[in-house]
Scaffold this motif. Structure first.
Motif, PDB file in Angstrom:
ATOM      1  N   ASP A  49       0.842  -1.203   0.000  1.00  0.00           N
ATOM      2  CA  ASP A  49       0.000   0.000   0.000  1.00  0.00           C
ATOM      3  C   ASP A  49       0.875   1.250   0.000  1.00  0.00           C
ATOM      4  O   ASP A  49       0.478   2.295  -0.512  1.00  0.00           O
ATOM      5  CB  ASP A  49      -0.894   0.019   1.242  1.00  0.00           C
ATOM      6  CG  ASP A  49      -1.781  -1.206   1.330  1.00  0.00           C
ATOM      7  OD1 ASP A  49      -2.557  -1.440   0.386  1.00  0.00           O
ATOM      8  OD2 ASP A  49      -1.673  -1.937   2.335  1.00  0.00           O
ATOM      9  N   VAL A  50       2.074   1.125   0.609  1.00  0.00           N
ATOM     10  CA  VAL A  50       2.995   2.249   0.765  1.00  0.00           C
ATOM     11  C   VAL A  50       4.410   1.807   0.400  1.00  0.00           C
ATOM     12  O   VAL A  50       4.824   0.699   0.750  1.00  0.00           O
ATOM     13  CB  VAL A  50       2.986   2.790   2.214  1.00  0.00           C
ATOM     14  CG1 VAL A  50       4.076   3.834   2.420  1.00  0.00           C
ATOM     15  CG2 VAL A  50       1.621   3.373   2.557  1.00  0.00           C
ATOM     16  N   GLU A  72       0.091   2.466  -8.216  1.00  0.00           N
ATOM     17  CA  GLU A  72       0.018   1.184  -7.530  1.00  0.00           C
ATOM     18  C   GLU A  72       0.129   1.322  -6.007  1.00  0.00           C
ATOM     19  O   GLU A  72      -0.450   0.532  -5.265  1.00  0.00           O
ATOM     20  CB  GLU A  72       1.140   0.259  -8.025  1.00  0.00           C
ATOM     21  CG  GLU A  72       1.173   0.056  -9.534  1.00  0.00           C
ATOM     22  CD  GLU A  72      -0.046  -0.691 -10.031  1.00  0.00           C
ATOM     23  OE1 GLU A  72      -0.605  -1.481  -9.256  1.00  0.00           O
ATOM     24  OE2 GLU A  72      -0.450  -0.469 -11.195  1.00  0.00           O
ATOM     25  N   ALA A  73       0.892   2.301  -5.536  1.00  0.00           N
ATOM     26  CA  ALA A  73       1.121   2.460  -4.090  1.00  0.00           C
ATOM     27  C   ALA A  73       1.460   3.911  -3.779  1.00  0.00           C
ATOM     28  O   ALA A  73       1.940   4.644  -4.641  1.00  0.00           O
ATOM     29  CB  ALA A  73       2.260   1.540  -3.631  1.00  0.00           C
ATOM     30  N   ALA A  74       1.195   4.312  -2.545  1.00  0.00           N
ATOM     31  CA  ALA A  74       1.555   5.656  -2.097  1.00  0.00           C
ATOM     32  C   ALA A  74       3.046   5.688  -1.789  1.00  0.00           C
ATOM     33  O   ALA A  74       3.564   4.795  -1.110  1.00  0.00           O
ATOM     34  CB  ALA A  74       0.750   6.029  -0.850  1.00  0.00           C
ATOM     35  N   ILE A  75       3.740   6.705  -2.279  1.00  0.00           N
ATOM     36  CA  ILE A  75       5.185   6.791  -2.112  1.00  0.00           C
ATOM     37  C   ILE A  75       5.542   7.838  -1.074  1.00  0.00           C
ATOM     38  O   ILE A  75       5.099   8.988  -1.161  1.00  0.00           O
ATOM     39  CB  ILE A  75       5.890   7.147  -3.434  1.00  0.00           C
ATOM     40  CG1 ILE A  75       5.497   6.171  -4.545  1.00  0.00           C
ATOM     41  CG2 ILE A  75       7.406   7.170  -3.255  1.00  0.00           C
ATOM     42  CD1 ILE A  75       6.012   6.587  -5.908  1.00  0.00           C
ATOM     43  N   ALA A  76       6.365   7.445  -0.092  1.00  0.00           N
ATOM     44  CA  ALA A  76       6.940   8.378   0.878  1.00  0.00           C
ATOM     45  C   ALA A  76       8.427   8.488   0.561  1.00  0.00           C
ATOM     46  O   ALA A  76       9.149   7.484   0.591  1.00  0.00           O
ATOM     47  CB  ALA A  76       6.732   7.888   2.302  1.00  0.00           C
ATOM     48  N   ILE A 115      -0.726   8.605   4.306  1.00  0.00           N
ATOM     49  CA  ILE A 115      -0.683   8.481   2.847  1.00  0.00           C
ATOM     50  C   ILE A 115      -1.375   7.211   2.374  1.00  0.00           C
ATOM     51  O   ILE A 115      -1.841   7.144   1.234  1.00  0.00           O
ATOM     52  CB  ILE A 115       0.758   8.556   2.296  1.00  0.00           C
ATOM     53  CG1 ILE A 115       1.596   7.357   2.740  1.00  0.00           C
ATOM     54  CG2 ILE A 115       1.411   9.862   2.701  1.00  0.00           C
ATOM     55  CD1 ILE A 115       2.998   7.349   2.128  1.00  0.00           C
ATOM     56  N   ALA A 116      -1.469   6.213   3.249  1.00  0.00           N
ATOM     57  CA  ALA A 116      -2.180   4.983   2.899  1.00  0.00           C
ATOM     58  C   ALA A 116      -3.672   5.253   2.712  1.00  0.00           C
ATOM     59  O   ALA A 116      -4.358   4.516   1.996  1.00  0.00           O
ATOM     60  CB  ALA A 116      -1.969   3.915   3.961  1.00  0.00           C
ATOM     61  N   THR A 117      -4.165   6.317   3.338  1.00  0.00           N
ATOM     62  CA  THR A 117      -5.584   6.683   3.207  1.00  0.00           C
ATOM     63  C   THR A 117      -5.819   7.712   2.104  1.00  0.00           C
ATOM     64  O   THR A 117      -6.936   8.180   1.919  1.00  0.00           O
ATOM     65  CB  THR A 117      -6.136   7.240   4.538  1.00  0.00           C
ATOM     66  OG1 THR A 117      -5.442   8.450   4.869  1.00  0.00           O
ATOM     67  CG2 THR A 117      -5.962   6.233   5.653  1.00  0.00           C
TER      68      THR A 117
END
Length: 210
Positions: A49-50, A72-76, A115-117
């Protein structure tokens, strides 16, 4: 459960980030890697997810991955004080969070959860720099210290020939979205507001020739 993929250069950093993440029972580290070349495969097989991504891993060709990974996924993105980057450009490319390496455990966990939300998270240091740049449009324009990457110079050279985004994308065998990302980065680094100005500044600095 929030699934997290860690992408960092050293095993020590990977282990440290995993240790921070596993303190929170709602977070699961599903993979660790030091290679961006395997990132797309990891997204398919591990379905995070992240993605916690070390900024130092990003090179010219790897920047193009940001335009597809964020779907595809949240990037930090984890940055250090001595690294030069454009927060605005990174946010436009789909980055959800920009945070310093030395954040606290609580800050890291809250960032991942946010960021997952679907939220966007900027550490106060990053936000302050971004807002300062937006709040001072009348300041004299000075070229950024951040050099153009080889790919950005290629894009700038093609801009000088008058090609549009689609034509540049075909010429370099990249997506049109990636071309827009590179142009935005060029504008930011050269402090240009138009293609003509970017080309002119590039010529003055000896980056391109026509």
């Amino acid at each position: 459960m929030i699934r997290v993929l860690i992408v960092a250069r050293s095993l020590i950093m990977q282990a440290g980030l995993e240790a921070l993440m596993t303190r929170e029972p709602t977070i699961q580290v599903v993979g660790r890697t030091a290679e961006l070349s395997t990132l797309e495969q990891s997204l398919r097989t591990q379905q995070p997810d992240v993605v916690l991504l070390e900024f130092a891993l990003l090179m010219d060709t790897d920047l193009e991955l940001l335009t597809t990974v964020h779907d595809e996924a949240a990037i930090a993105l984890l940055v250090t004080p001595n690294e030069s980057y454009s927060a605005a450009t990174l946010l436009q490319s789909g980055i959800r969070a920009i945070i310093p390496m030395d954040v606290t455990t609580d800050e890291m966990i809250v960032t991942v959860e946010a960021i997952a939300t679907g939220l966007v998270v900027l550490h106060p240091e990053v936000a302050e720099a971004l807002l300062k740049g937006l709040a001072e449009p009348d300041e004299p324009e000075v070229a950024s210290d951040a050099p153009l990457t080889p790919r950005e110079i290629e894009v700038l050279q093609l801009l000088a020939t008058g090609l549009g985004n689609k034509a540049i994308a075909r010429q370099l065998n990249i997506s049109e979205h990636t071309v827009k990302f590179h142009i935005s980065s060029i504008f930011s680094k050269l402090n240009a507001t138009s293609r003509t100005e970017a080309v002119t500044l590039g010529m003055r600095q000896g980056l391109i020739f026509i």
